[in-house]
Enzyme design. Structure first.
Site, mmCIF file in Angstrom:
data_model
loop_
_atom_site.group_PDB
_atom_site.id
_atom_site.type_symbol
_atom_site.label_atom_id
_atom_site.label_comp_id
_atom_site.label_asym_id
_atom_site.label_seq_id
_atom_site.Cartn_x
_atom_site.Cartn_y
_atom_site.Cartn_z
ATOM 1 N N CYS A 112 19.468 123.033 75.608
ATOM 2 C CA CYS A 112 18.141 123.126 76.248
ATOM 3 C C CYS A 112 17.898 122.024 77.278
ATOM 4 C CB CYS A 112 17.049 123.105 75.192
ATOM 5 S SG CYS A 112 17.327 124.304 73.902
ATOM 6 N N HIS A 251 10.284 120.894 78.001
ATOM 7 C CA HIS A 251 11.066 122.018 77.493
ATOM 8 C C HIS A 251 10.147 122.863 76.610
ATOM 9 C CE1 HIS A 251 13.934 124.522 75.643
ATOM 10 N NE2 HIS A 251 13.990 123.865 74.504
ATOM 11 N N ASN A 281 11.469 130.160 73.742
ATOM 12 C CA ASN A 281 12.372 129.092 74.156
ATOM 13 C C ASN A 281 13.590 129.704 74.860
ATOM 14 O OD1 ASN A 281 14.302 127.096 74.309
ATOM 15 N ND2 ASN A 281 14.057 126.399 72.194
HETATM 16 N N1 ACO Z 1 7.750 134.092 59.491
HETATM 17 C C1 ACO Z 1 7.185 133.844 58.299
HETATM 18 N N2 ACO Z 1 7.584 132.838 57.516
HETATM 19 C C2 ACO Z 1 8.591 132.044 57.950
HETATM 20 C C3 ACO Z 1 9.226 132.267 59.176
HETATM 21 C C4 ACO Z 1 8.778 133.351 59.961
HETATM 22 N N3 ACO Z 1 9.306 133.644 61.148
HETATM 23 N N4 ACO Z 1 10.173 131.340 59.340
HETATM 24 C C5 ACO Z 1 10.154 130.563 58.248
HETATM 25 N N5 ACO Z 1 9.196 130.986 57.408
HETATM 26 C C6 ACO Z 1 8.819 130.446 56.122
HETATM 27 C C7 ACO Z 1 9.908 129.643 55.482
HETATM 28 O O1 ACO Z 1 10.794 130.486 54.769
HETATM 29 C C8 ACO Z 1 9.138 128.735 54.577
HETATM 30 O O2 ACO Z 1 8.792 129.448 53.424
HETATM 31 P P1 ACO Z 1 8.843 128.708 51.973
HETATM 32 O O3 ACO Z 1 7.851 127.609 52.089
HETATM 33 O O4 ACO Z 1 8.438 129.818 51.064
HETATM 34 O O5 ACO Z 1 10.246 128.248 51.840
HETATM 35 C C9 ACO Z 1 7.857 128.476 55.334
HETATM 36 O O6 ACO Z 1 7.751 129.526 56.304
HETATM 37 C C10 ACO Z 1 7.813 127.144 56.046
HETATM 38 O O7 ACO Z 1 9.021 127.003 56.776
HETATM 39 P P2 ACO Z 1 9.322 125.693 57.558
HETATM 40 O O8 ACO Z 1 10.704 125.753 58.105
HETATM 41 O O9 ACO Z 1 8.923 124.512 56.733
HETATM 42 O O10 ACO Z 1 8.279 125.853 58.748
HETATM 43 P P3 ACO Z 1 7.891 124.785 59.804
HETATM 44 O O11 ACO Z 1 6.435 124.555 59.750
HETATM 45 O O12 ACO Z 1 8.801 123.601 59.809
HETATM 46 O O13 ACO Z 1 8.156 125.577 61.143
HETATM 47 C C11 ACO Z 1 9.730 125.840 62.906
HETATM 48 C C12 ACO Z 1 9.453 126.037 61.435
HETATM 49 C C13 ACO Z 1 8.718 126.615 63.711
HETATM 50 C C14 ACO Z 1 11.130 126.297 63.261
HETATM 51 C C15 ACO Z 1 9.570 124.328 63.179
HETATM 52 O O14 ACO Z 1 10.324 123.562 62.271
HETATM 53 C C16 ACO Z 1 9.958 123.975 64.545
HETATM 54 O O15 ACO Z 1 9.348 124.374 65.500
HETATM 55 N N6 ACO Z 1 10.962 123.115 64.688
HETATM 56 C C17 ACO Z 1 11.410 122.710 65.973
HETATM 57 C C18 ACO Z 1 12.577 123.438 66.270
HETATM 58 C C19 ACO Z 1 12.535 124.097 67.587
HETATM 59 O O16 ACO Z 1 11.564 124.179 68.290
HETATM 60 N N7 ACO Z 1 13.676 124.588 67.865
HETATM 61 C C20 ACO Z 1 13.837 125.306 69.037
HETATM 62 C C21 ACO Z 1 15.182 125.042 69.439
HETATM 63 S S1 ACO Z 1 15.433 123.382 69.674
HETATM 64 C C22 ACO Z 1 15.759 123.290 71.207
HETATM 65 O O17 ACO Z 1 15.145 123.868 72.036
HETATM 66 C C23 ACO Z 1 16.854 122.489 71.453
#
Ligand code: ACO
Length: 324
Positions: A112, A251, A281
């Protein structure tokens, strides 16, 4: 040292719009979860176009905006994690498509942060006198490396391409660039290629599925910290203050990351240009797409100073302070 300016930008998004509700038909998710955790409402997903095709379309738009002839292009630098082929490079394929036959062409891999890395490399070539005109491109068909059964990743990404033309200039248009990497955290965001497989291999490796795997929480923490560090470094190196900057193009990964960075930096959230709600993204393309969109919609006008800042797999990071 030569001065450098971005003299034209272009972008291209596949036509197919996939809304959060559409994804809820494929994986166990819903619009509310995706919107509140990420800010994303919809994304563009290719119905068959590959990376070189969408990159070519973005490149043609940037060349038109820059009002140059393809013969002037000395280098084509393409940032992508999703090339059509191992070889030829995506850059060489685009060269053939647009017939920029005087160019030296190569791809770079910085996930990215790719658009920022390409901008920095292109800038250094022009500064040193090695080139006058450079086409940089960030392009991804990420949909081909997503696990469409993994709701924690397939909802985040989209396909798209962006390009910019850099040119030697009388006045300065790039006030600071900054890049860095931390390979120790590489496994927080990975997608494997093919294992070694030849007649001499002693122990056959299992063929890993080439799909994105991500430790979302680790990336989130890294992104917030590194955005703060990069923005402070670019302001310090350029001698400008946040008040001198018309806007920041981060980003486009997650709205909550942008919100957290804005708080830590004490810079008003309104200053951050956000379009991830429409495109998700798009990795190496995201900053370039946002820049092109903001310029074309007159959100940033000629002479405005804009800060670009990115982070991504590798892990990689960086930014640039430019004049549009
Ligand atoms: N829909 C519904 N529920 C979901 C989904 C979904 N799409 N995805 C995960 N869940 C659930 C999980 O299973 C978990 O359930 P559990 O508590 O029963 O186990 C719950 O939601 C919470 O999951 P978390 O992973 O803790 O959710 P979080 O609040 O951390 O959000 C996310 C996840 C959005 C991916 C976040 O961590 C994030 O944005 N991280 C940054 C990563 C990013 O932006 N990456 C993009 C690529 S990086 C780059 O560009 C280089």
């Amino acid at each position: 040292m030569n001065k450098v300016k971005i003299i034209g930008t272009g972008s291209y998004l596949p036509e197919n719009i996939v809304k959060n509700d559409d994804l809820a038909k494929i994986v166990d998710t819903d619009d509310e979860w995706i919107r509140t955790r990420t800010g994303i409402r919809e994304r563009r997903i290719s119905e068959g176009e590959n990376t070189s095709e969408i990159a070519t379309k973005a490149a043609i738009r940037a060349i038109k905006a820059a009002n140059i002839s393809v013969d002037e292009i000395d280098f084509i630098i393409v940032a992508t994690s999703t090339p059509d082929n191992f070889l030829p490079s995506t850059a060489c394929m685009i060269q053939d498509n647009i017939k920029a036959l005087n160019a030296t062409c190569f791809d770079i891999s910085a996930a990215c942060s790719g658009f920022i890395y390409a901008l920095d490399i292109g800038t250094q070539f022009i500064r040193s006198g090695r080139a006058d005109t450079i086409l940089i491109i960030g392009a991804e068909i990420l949909s081909k490396i997503l696990d469409w059964k993994d709701r924690s990743t397939c909802i985040l990404f989209g396909d798209g391409a962006a390009a910019a033309v850099l040119k030697k200039s009388e006045t300065e248009g790039i006030f600071a660039t900054y890049t860095g990497s931390d390979g120790r955290l590489g496994d927080a965001l990975e997608c494997s290629a093919i294992p070694v497989n030849n007649p001499y291999v002693k122990r056959k490796a299992e063929k890993a599925k080439a799909v994105v795997k991500m430790d979302g929480k680790e990336i989130f923490r890294f992104a917030v910290k590194i955005m703060e560090k990069s923005i402070k470094k670019l302001l310090k190196d350029s001698g400008y203050s946040a008040d001198d900057i018309k806007g920041i193009i981060p980003h486009q990964a997650n709205f909550r990351i942008i919100e957290a960075a804005s708080k830590r930096l004490n810079i008003n959230l309104d200053k951050f240009y956000v379009n991830l709600d429409k495109y998700g993204n798009t990795s190496a393309a995201s900053i370039g797409i946002a820049l092109d969109e903001a310029v074309r919609n007159d959100i940033f006008k000629r002479g405005d100073k804009v800060l670009l800042v990115g982070f991504g797999g590798g892990l990689t990071y960086g930014g640039a302070l430019i004049e549009v």
